[in-house]
Write a protein that holds these residues in place. Structure first.
Motif, PDB file in Angstrom:
ATOM      1  N   ARG A 344      84.143  51.649 -54.805  1.00 11.53           N
ATOM      2  CA  ARG A 344      85.327  51.522 -55.648  1.00 11.53           C
ATOM      3  C   ARG A 344      86.067  50.251 -55.253  1.00 11.53           C
ATOM      4  O   ARG A 344      86.371  50.042 -54.075  1.00 11.53           O
ATOM      5  CB  ARG A 344      86.240  52.722 -55.505  1.00 11.53           C
ATOM      6  CG  ARG A 344      87.439  52.569 -56.441  1.00 11.53           C
ATOM      7  CD  ARG A 344      88.357  53.732 -56.397  1.00 11.53           C
ATOM      8  NE  ARG A 344      89.059  53.804 -55.126  1.00 11.53           N
ATOM      9  CZ  ARG A 344      89.879  54.792 -54.810  1.00 11.53           C
ATOM     10  NH1 ARG A 344      90.049  55.785 -55.646  1.00 11.53           N
ATOM     11  NH2 ARG A 344      90.498  54.804 -53.658  1.00 11.53           N
ATOM     12  N   ASP A 347      91.865  49.549 -54.481  1.00 11.41           N
ATOM     13  CA  ASP A 347      92.816  50.445 -55.154  1.00 11.41           C
ATOM     14  C   ASP A 347      94.091  50.508 -54.322  1.00 11.41           C
ATOM     15  O   ASP A 347      94.485  51.550 -53.824  1.00 11.41           O
ATOM     16  CB  ASP A 347      92.188  51.841 -55.289  1.00 11.41           C
ATOM     17  CG  ASP A 347      93.071  52.811 -56.065  1.00 11.41           C
ATOM     18  OD1 ASP A 347      94.029  52.360 -56.713  1.00 11.41           O
ATOM     19  OD2 ASP A 347      92.813  54.022 -56.007  1.00 11.41           O
ATOM     20  N   GLU A 443      91.389  58.543 -64.407  1.00 13.55           N
ATOM     21  CA  GLU A 443      92.486  59.081 -63.608  1.00 13.55           C
ATOM     22  C   GLU A 443      93.849  58.816 -64.241  1.00 13.55           C
ATOM     23  O   GLU A 443      94.874  59.171 -63.697  1.00 13.55           O
ATOM     24  CB  GLU A 443      92.431  58.560 -62.170  1.00 13.55           C
ATOM     25  CG  GLU A 443      92.401  57.072 -62.002  1.00 13.55           C
ATOM     26  CD  GLU A 443      92.300  56.652 -60.534  1.00 13.55           C
ATOM     27  OE1 GLU A 443      92.449  57.487 -59.628  1.00 13.55           O
ATOM     28  OE2 GLU A 443      92.051  55.447 -60.310  1.00 13.55           O
ATOM     29  N   ASP A 467      94.767  61.567 -59.004  1.00 12.48           N
ATOM     30  CA  ASP A 467      95.715  60.830 -59.830  1.00 12.48           C
ATOM     31  C   ASP A 467      95.810  61.396 -61.235  1.00 12.48           C
ATOM     32  O   ASP A 467      96.889  61.381 -61.830  1.00 12.48           O
ATOM     33  CB  ASP A 467      95.330  59.340 -59.882  1.00 12.48           C
ATOM     34  CG  ASP A 467      95.815  58.617 -58.639  1.00 12.48           C
ATOM     35  OD1 ASP A 467      96.941  58.909 -58.196  1.00 12.48           O
ATOM     36  OD2 ASP A 467      95.065  57.794 -58.091  1.00 12.48           O
ATOM     37  N   ARG A 477     102.151  62.781 -56.260  1.00  6.59           N
ATOM     38  CA  ARG A 477     101.209  63.475 -55.381  1.00  6.59           C
ATOM     39  C   ARG A 477     101.606  63.436 -53.916  1.00  6.59           C
ATOM     40  O   ARG A 477     101.034  64.143 -53.100  1.00  6.59           O
ATOM     41  CB  ARG A 477      99.775  62.952 -55.582  1.00  6.59           C
ATOM     42  CG  ARG A 477      99.581  61.510 -55.215  1.00  6.59           C
ATOM     43  CD  ARG A 477      98.222  61.002 -55.681  1.00  6.59           C
ATOM     44  NE  ARG A 477      97.264  60.920 -54.596  1.00  6.59           N
ATOM     45  CZ  ARG A 477      96.135  60.242 -54.654  1.00  6.59           C
ATOM     46  NH1 ARG A 477      95.779  59.623 -55.772  1.00  6.59           N
ATOM     47  NH2 ARG A 477      95.316  60.194 -53.636  1.00  6.59           N
TER      48      ARG A 477
HETATM   49 MG    MG Z   1      93.121  57.592 -57.559  1.00 11.88          MG
END
Ligand code: MG
Ligand code: PEP
Length: 594
Positions: A344, A347, A443, A467, A477
Motif C-alpha cells: 500500500r 497513507d 474505504e 476507515d 476511529r
Molecule cells: Mg485506512
C-alpha cells in the motif's frame, strides 16, 4: 498527565510496541539504568597518561565482565544468545572507539568520560546514514558497550539482576542484551521498556525466548517504582499498571484464550483455508515491518494482503530513499514468493504522522490533505516509492494498493504518475513488471458508491473497513468517546460491502477486506456469504479463521447472510451471529445475552 502517586496510576494503561506476543500478569521490578551525564574537564599533559591508562583498564574490566556473563549464559544453555555478547566483546576492541577517544584525550586535553561520549556521538551519527534498518539500529549495541565502559570508569557497581522472584516483569528505561540475558530468565515472564523498537535486542531476545514484551513505552519507568502488579499484553502492545480486579480477571480470560489459541489453533496454520464445499478464501497477512515475515509464514498466510508502508517514514529524521524502499520491497517479494505482496502506497495523515513531513495542522486531519491526496501533491516523494515498487516487482509478485481513493479522477491522476515512473525506469533500462496489478482501497463511501466506475480501471479492490466505518458512520476511529458507535455490523457497512463485491465480480476483479474486521472469526461466515475472495489480517488471527472456514460451507454463509440482511440494527445482527457461532463453536465463542 504524569503522576507519581500510586492511586493516580491505578489501572494506568500505557501503549507501546508489542514486540513479543502473549499476555502475562506479574510483579514489576524496576531496573535502574540511569545514565550519568558527564561534563568536559580539562586535563593537563601530565594527566593524559593516567587518563589513557584509566580508559584501557575500564575496557579490560568491561571485557572481563562480558566474558563472565557469556560463560554463565553458555552454562545455562542459552547458546544462541552468546553471539550478542561476542559482538559486544568485539566492539570493545573497535578501533574508532578506542583510537578516537585516546586521540581526543591526548590532543584536546579532555577527560576520558567526555572524550568517550563525544566519540560515541560521532559513531552514532555515522550509523544514522546507514541504509539498512537492522544495521542502523545496531548503534544501540555501541551505546550499551560505551555505557558499560563509562560505569567502570566511574567505579559504579552494576545493579544485581539475578535474584529475582517468581513471575517478575522487568521494567526498565532500556535493556542491553547483556542485561537481558543476565536476568534469571526462568523467573522473568515479561519485559516493558521506555525505549526500543521491533529490531532492538530486547525485542529479538524476548521473541526468541517467547517472553511477552512491550517496548517503546516512552515513560513507563515514571509510573513504576517496583512491586506493582502489571499486565503485559505483548500482542496488543499494551501495559497496565496496577490493574483493577476486574481487569485482571478479564486479562486472565484473554490469557487463557491466547494460550488455547496458540496450542490448539496452530495446527490449522498448515491446512488449506477452504470450506467443506470447496470454497477457497485467500487468507493473507497485514504487516508493518519486515520482522513480521516469520510469523506470516508460521501462521500459514497465503501472502501479504496489506503492507503499510507509512512505517518506513515514521520514527526517522529524513525521508526514506528510493533505494531504501527498494530493498524492503525486494526482500518482501523474495521471501513471500510464490505468494504475492500487496504494497500500500504511503497513507500518512490522520493518526499516522511522520515528523519530517510537514503536514499542515488541520481541523479534521482524517479528512485533510493526507494519503493519496498528499502523494498526488508531493509527486516526487510518491514517484520515488512507485519506482522502488516497480524495480522490486521483478523479484516476486508485487501488487500496488492505493489508499483513500475517493473517485476515479484521483485514480487517473495516480495512473499518470505511475506511467511517468515506468517511463523513467524504461529510459534507464531498469527492469520491472509492466503488468503489476493496481488496486484501490474501498474505504471512502464515495468510492463504494462509484465502485462500478472504479472497477473498470483497476485490477482489484481491498476494503479498508477501519476507515470505511469511520467515514460511513461519521465516527472518529481514534476517539474513545464515540467508540460505542463504531459498529462493523451496521447495515450500512454490510450493504456497502455487498454492493461492491457484486460489482467487482461483475467486472471480474477480485475483492477482499484488509481492515481489522477481517480478523474477527465472528464475522467469517458473513464474509463467506458476502462472497469475498480474500481476507487480510494480523497473521496470528489466521489459524482461528481457517478453523471456522474448514468447519463450514459457503451455502451456510449465504443462508446466514440472507437472515442478517433483514436486520435493521448492528445489535440485532451481533446477537444473531454470536448465537450462531456459539452454537457451532461452543469452545471458541461466548454467547451474549440481550
Ligand atoms: Mg485506512
Ligand atoms: C483500513 O482503513 O481499514 C485499513 C486497512 O487501513 P488503515 O487502518 O491503515 O487506515
Amino acid at each position: 498527565m504524569k503522576s507519581s502517586t500510586l492511586a493516580a496510576n491505578e489501572g494506568k494503561v500505557l501503549k507501546g510496541i508489542g514486540v513479543s506476543p502473549g499476555i502475562v500478569i506479574g510483579k514489576a521490578v524496576l531496573l535502574e539504568r540511569q545514565r550519568t551525564r558527564f561534563i568536559p574537564r580539562r586535563v593537563t599533559t601530565r594527566q593524559v597518561i593516567s587518563e589513557v591508562k584509566k580508559f584501557k583498564e575500564a575496557i579490560e574490566k568491561s571485557k572481563g565482565e562480558l566474558q563472565e556473563v557469556k560463560e554463565r549464559i553458555l552454562e545455562k544453555g542459552f547458546t544462541q544468545h552468546s553471539y550478542i555478547l561476542d559482538v559486544h566483546l568485539r566492539l570493545m576492541e573497535d578501533r574508532m572507539l578506542r583510537d578516537e577517544t585516546i586521540r581526543m584525550i591526548k590532543e584536546d586535553l579532555v577527560n576520558t568520560e567526555w572524550a568517550l561520549e563525544v566519540t560515541l556521538d560521532k559513531i552514532s551519527e555515522a550509523f544514522d546514514s546507514i541504509e539498512d534498518e537492522y544495521l542502523r539500529e545496531r548503534k544501540e549495541d555501541i551505546r550499551h558497550v560505551v555505557e558499560r565502559i563509562l560505569r567502570n570508569l566511574t567505579g559504579r557497581e552494576p545493579q544485581k539482576v539475578e535474584d529475582l522472584e517468581e513471575d517478575t516483569i522487568v521494567v526498565a528505561h532500556d535493556l542491553s542484551p547483556a542485561d537481558t540475558i543476565q536476568l534469571n530468565l526462568k523467573r522473568v515472564i515479561g519485559f516493558a521498556t521506555d525505549m526500543g523498537g521491533r529490531t532492538s535486542h530486547t525485542a529479538i531476545v524476548a521473541r526468541s525466548l517467547e517472553i511477552p514484551a512491550v517496548v517503546g513505552l516512552e515513560d513507563i519507568t515514571a509510573y513504576v517504582g517496583g512491586g506493582e502488579t502489571i499486565i503485559i499484553d505483548g500482542t496488543q502492545g499494551a501495559v497496565i499498571v496496577e490493574p483493577s480486579r476486574a481487569t485482571i480477571k478479564a486479562y486472565q480470560l484473554r490469557q487463557h484464550h491466547y494460550r488455547y489459541l496458540e496450542r490448539e489453533l496452530l495446527k490449522y496454520s498448515s491446512l488449506k483455508a477452504e470450506t467443506q464445499d470447496g470454497y477457497h478464501l485467500t487468507l493473507e497477512a497485514n504487516i508493518e515491518l519486515l520482522d513480521e515475515i516469520p510469523s506470516v509464514i508460521q501462521y500459514g498466510a497465503e501472502g501479504i494482503g496489506l503492507y503499510r508502508t507509512e512505517y518506513l517514514y515514521l520514527s526517522r529524521k529524513t525521508l526514506p530513499t528510493e533505494d531504501e524502499h527498494f530493498h524492503v520491497y525486494k526482500k518482501l517479494a523474495e521471501e513471500i514468493a510464490p505468494y504475492s505482496v500487496t504494497i500500500r502506497t504511503l497513507d500518512l495523515g490522520g493518526d499516522k504522522f511522520a515528523s519530517h513531513i510537514d503536514l499542515a495542522e488541520e481541523m479534521n486531519p482524517a479528512m485533510g490533505l493526507r494519503a493519496i491526496r498528499f502523494c498526488i501533491k508531493e509527486k516526487e516523494i510518491f514517484k520515488a516509492q512507485l519506482r522502488a515498487i516497480l524495480r522490486a516487482s521483478t523479484y516476486g509478485n508485487l501488487k500496488i494498493l492505493l489508499p483513500m481513493i475517493s473517485g476515479v479522477e484521483e485514480l487517473r491522476q495516480v495512473k499518470v504518475i505511475l506511467e511517468e515512473a515506468k517511463e523513467e525506469l524504461r529510459t534507464k533500462g531498469v527492469a520491472f513488471d509492466p503488468e503489476i496489478p493496481l488496486g484501490v482501497m474501498i474505504e471512502i463511501p464515495s468510492a463504494a458508491i462509484t465502485a462500478d466506475i472504479l472497477a473498470r480501471e483497476v485490477d482489484f479492490f481491498s476494503f479498508g473497513t477501519n476507515d470505511l466505518i469511520q467515514y460511513s458512520l461519521a465516527i472518529d476511529r481514534v476517539n474513545e468517546h464515540v467508540s460505542y458507535l463504531y459498529e462493523p455490523l451496521h447495515p450500512a457497512i454490510l450493504r456497502s460491502i455487498k454492493g461492491v463485491v457484486d460489482i467487482a465480480h461483475e467486472a471480474e476483479i477480485e475483492v477482499g477486506i484488509c481492515g481489522e474486521m477481517a480478523a474477527d472469526p465472528l464475522y467469517t461466515l458473513i464474509f463467506l456469504g458476502l462472497g469475498l475472495d480474500g481476507l487480510s489480517m494480523n497473521a496470528i488471527a489466521i489459524p482461528q479463521v481457517k478453523k471456522v472456514l474448514r468447519r463450514s460451507t459457503r451455502t451456510e454463509g449465504e443462508r446466514l447472510l440472507q437472515e442478517i440482511l433483514k436486520f435493521s440494527t448492528a445489535k440485532e445482527t451481533e446477537l444473531f451471529i454470536r448465537k450462531e457461532m456459539a452454537d457451532r463453536f461452543p469452545e471458541d465463542f461466548i454467547q451474549c445475552v440481550a
